[in-house]
Design an enzyme around this catalytic site. Sequence first.
Site, short mmCIF file in Angstrom:
data_model
loop_
_atom_site.label_atom_id
_atom_site.label_comp_id
_atom_site.label_asym_id
_atom_site.label_seq_id
_atom_site.Cartn_x
_atom_site.Cartn_y
_atom_site.Cartn_z
N CYS A 1 -16.38 127.36 -11.82
CA CYS A 1 -16.32 126.48 -12.99
C CYS A 1 -16.27 127.37 -14.24
O CYS A 1 -16.90 128.44 -14.26
CB CYS A 1 -17.59 125.64 -13.01
SG CYS A 1 -17.56 124.31 -14.20
N ASN B 1 -15.39 129.32 -0.69
CA ASN B 1 -15.07 127.99 -1.20
C ASN B 1 -13.59 127.74 -0.86
O ASN B 1 -12.96 128.55 -0.19
CB ASN B 1 -15.34 127.94 -2.72
CG ASN B 1 -15.73 126.54 -3.16
OD1 ASN B 1 -15.18 125.55 -2.67
ND2 ASN B 1 -16.66 126.45 -4.09
N THR B 2 -13.03 126.65 -1.32
CA THR B 2 -11.65 126.33 -0.93
C THR B 2 -10.64 127.22 -1.67
O THR B 2 -10.92 127.74 -2.75
CB THR B 2 -11.34 124.85 -1.24
OG1 THR B 2 -11.58 124.61 -2.62
CG2 THR B 2 -12.20 123.92 -0.41
N GLY C 1 -15.69 128.53 6.31
CA GLY C 1 -14.25 128.48 6.19
C GLY C 1 -13.67 128.25 7.57
O GLY C 1 -13.51 129.18 8.36
N GLY C 2 -13.42 126.97 7.89
CA GLY C 2 -12.72 126.64 9.13
C GLY C 2 -13.53 126.74 10.39
O GLY C 2 -12.95 126.72 11.48
C1 FMN Z 1 -14.00 117.21 0.68
C2 FMN Z 1 -14.67 118.50 0.30
C3 FMN Z 1 -15.62 118.49 -0.72
C4 FMN Z 1 -16.24 119.69 -1.11
N1 FMN Z 1 -17.18 119.67 -2.10
C5 FMN Z 1 -17.81 120.83 -2.44
C6 FMN Z 1 -18.86 120.83 -3.41
O1 FMN Z 1 -19.26 119.78 -3.95
N2 FMN Z 1 -19.42 122.02 -3.73
C7 FMN Z 1 -19.05 123.20 -3.13
O2 FMN Z 1 -19.61 124.26 -3.45
N3 FMN Z 1 -18.07 123.23 -2.19
C8 FMN Z 1 -17.47 122.07 -1.83
N4 FMN Z 1 -16.50 122.10 -0.86
C9 FMN Z 1 -16.15 123.39 -0.20
C10 FMN Z 1 -16.91 123.56 1.12
O3 FMN Z 1 -18.31 123.58 0.91
C11 FMN Z 1 -16.48 124.87 1.84
O4 FMN Z 1 -16.78 125.96 1.01
C12 FMN Z 1 -14.98 124.92 2.17
O5 FMN Z 1 -14.49 123.64 2.48
C13 FMN Z 1 -14.67 125.89 3.32
O6 FMN Z 1 -15.30 125.52 4.51
P1 FMN Z 1 -14.56 124.60 5.66
O7 FMN Z 1 -13.21 125.20 5.89
O8 FMN Z 1 -15.47 124.65 6.84
O9 FMN Z 1 -14.46 123.22 5.07
C14 FMN Z 1 -15.87 120.91 -0.46
C15 FMN Z 1 -14.91 120.89 0.57
C16 FMN Z 1 -14.31 119.71 0.96
C17 FMN Z 1 -13.31 119.74 2.07
#
Ligand code: FMN
Length: 283
Positions: free
Chosen positions: A124, A185-186, A236-237
């Site tokens: 942010c 994070n994403t 991550g995944g």
């Molecule tokens: C629908 C969605 C909402 C998310 N909201 C947040 C959030 O509020 N805060 C945060 O730090 N990361 C958020 N993330 C990121 C996840 O915490 C994580 O870092 C990211 O999705 C990678 O992990 P994954 O591939 O297992 O989903 C969000 C991800 C998704 C898919």
Amino acid sequence: MELRSPVINASGTFDAIAARGVYGDALLKEFPFSAFVSKTITLEPRAGNEPQRIWETPAGMINSIGLPNKGFEGFIAEDLPQLGELPVPLIVSVMATGHEDFGRMVSALDEREEVAAFELNVSCPNVHSGLIVGEQPAETVALLEALRPLTQKPLIVKLTPNVADPAAVAVAAEEGGADAVSLINTMKAAAIDPATGKPGIGVGQGGLSGPAVRPIAIAQVRAVAAAAGVPIVGMGGVSSGADAREMLAAGATLVAVGTENFRDPRAGDRITKELFEQSARPT
Ligand SMILES: Cc1cc2nc3c(=O)[nH]c(=O)nc-3n(C[C@H](O)[C@H](O)[C@H](O)COP(=O)(O)O)c2cc1C
């Protein structure tokens, strides 16, 4: 913090209050994670982004939810008492656009016994510099130096993968006094709807998560583990025990499950069992 397993949830991907509404108190008896990370909260309430907020991709999804939340006061009044009833330590994810606002939330939550630790969502901008805090080592160290005196509870810095050198940001977080880092994070991503020629996500772009990002997460966790000394929450995944094991082998101490929770709400439990079964098997 002592945890019964290395598997926790990724922020924003498992709504424990909604899940309790569905599963009732059975959720408390068999909670799928060894700690619970809240959805990121902000000082003021946020409505989130206009739809479309989610776009499915071949090996994951793009989201641009926009951090909808009831704001800090609403969180304290309505969510915190319910999250405090969970049978596992609570990690509250906070985000703000300045040190003062971050500090107000951390100071107030420091006094709440329901809160075991903080995750600082630094994807942010800082309103004063205009720079994304988690993309800049100097911004990250300055934020930690402002927050570290306010609490003795663990501070976990959630790193963004959208930088050339995430390890440099992790080292800055450690220098500022962070107890741990979490990543990834994403990843910035977009899709075009072939039927309309318009962006699949309402605000134009979002963040990619799910199995597609796992090799990138593994590379970044390895790089951070080589450069920084603090424990790592790797994510991550991750969607199986084998994936979790890979993340731990890359250098993570804990593994967080995110996108997989949307496909399988009991993923945390399953992945934990798979992980322990694999660990018990002779190699
Ligand atoms: C629908 C969605 C909402 C998310 N909201 C947040 C959030 O509020 N805060 C945060 O730090 N990361 C958020 N993330 C990121 C996840 O915490 C994580 O870092 C990211 O999705 C990678 O992990 P994954 O591939 O297992 O989903 C969000 C991800 C998704 C898919």
